[in-house]
Enzyme design. Sequence first.
Site, PDB file in Angstrom:
ATOM      1  N   ASP A  23       0.862  -1.168   0.000  1.00  0.00           N
ATOM      2  CA  ASP A  23       0.000   0.000   0.000  1.00  0.00           C
ATOM      3  C   ASP A  23       0.913   1.237   0.000  1.00  0.00           C
ATOM      4  O   ASP A  23       2.106   1.128   0.296  1.00  0.00           O
ATOM      5  CB  ASP A  23      -0.872  -0.063   1.260  1.00  0.00           C
ATOM      6  CG  ASP A  23      -1.628   1.218   1.470  1.00  0.00           C
ATOM      7  OD1 ASP A  23      -2.374   1.621   0.559  1.00  0.00           O
ATOM      8  OD2 ASP A  23      -1.465   1.836   2.549  1.00  0.00           O
ATOM      9  N   ASP A  25       0.071   5.281   0.947  1.00  0.00           N
ATOM     10  CA  ASP A  25       0.010   6.234   2.072  1.00  0.00           C
ATOM     11  C   ASP A  25      -0.161   5.485   3.404  1.00  0.00           C
ATOM     12  O   ASP A  25      -1.026   4.634   3.539  1.00  0.00           O
ATOM     13  CB  ASP A  25      -1.162   7.205   1.870  1.00  0.00           C
ATOM     14  CG  ASP A  25      -0.792   8.616   2.293  1.00  0.00           C
ATOM     15  OD1 ASP A  25      -0.135   8.772   3.346  1.00  0.00           O
ATOM     16  OD2 ASP A  25      -1.132   9.562   1.571  1.00  0.00           O
TER      17      ASP A  25
HETATM   18 MG   LIG Z   1      -2.807   3.283   3.417  1.00  0.00          MG
END
Ligand SMILES: [Mg+2]
Length: 272
Positions: A23, A25
């Site tokens: 992933d 952020d």
């Molecule tokens: Mg995230």
Amino acid sequence: MRLSADDGQLRALVGRTRVFLLDLDGTVYIGDEPIGPMARTLAAVRSSGRKLVFCTNNSSKSAQAYARKLKKLGLFGREDEVYTSGIAAAEYLRANFAGKRVFLVGTAALRREFSARGIALDDADPDVCVLAYDTALTFRKLALFNRFLAEGKPYIATHADAVCPAKGVYPPDVGSFIELLRCSSGRVPDVVCGKPGPVMGGLLASHLGVAANEVAMVGDRPYTDIRFGNNNGFGTVLVLSGETDAAAAEKLPPSDRPQAILNSFNDIEKYL
Ligand SMILES: [Mg+2]
């Protein structure tokens, strides 16, 4: 903190992993800042012979735009890939609606990505409708989309996150658009491509040519990242560098429980 209890399990997980799905952020960076010595960590993972794929539900930006940002932060290697829910939708269309004309509610960047994959876009008389994270959404596009739904055309959404992570108040994401269109048309998507469902997971595993158990999903959101891994038979690593803290990680429902927890992905280095 269950870190020490997870030690053996984490070693086994890393041992069988060929590809880490990361992933963005909260996992490799926060905003425009890499998390700790992430560039060094990712280099160590690459040197161990494992592949890195950055995996995001945000279908408003192109893979190239994410690659540019990651390169600028020193986080993108030559063999790395970016896979968005928009790419998953395009690949899903190629596999299931080959040659069909598509009405896409999406950004110019996503329109270019669809066109580059040979998907014919048609705003007048499409065969299938795709709802993406359109940050240039207009009433005209919404009204057209609603009309095509009322006519019974197949309805695909890139993802269903209600809001988009951002500084301050979170802006509405595709999940909020889906609710609006449910209200006006009575329909919900026939297929949602992104995390946490099985569509993007299946497409990724076949694209990468690996078995599900050779893939590990790493993320900070239990109800998208970890559930995505669990739904697809991937290994799952929750990192506490984003929106989940240790107390919240202890109270997760079985669907969202990871196989291992790390303070940040930087802690993976000693298990490689
Ligand atoms: Mg995230």
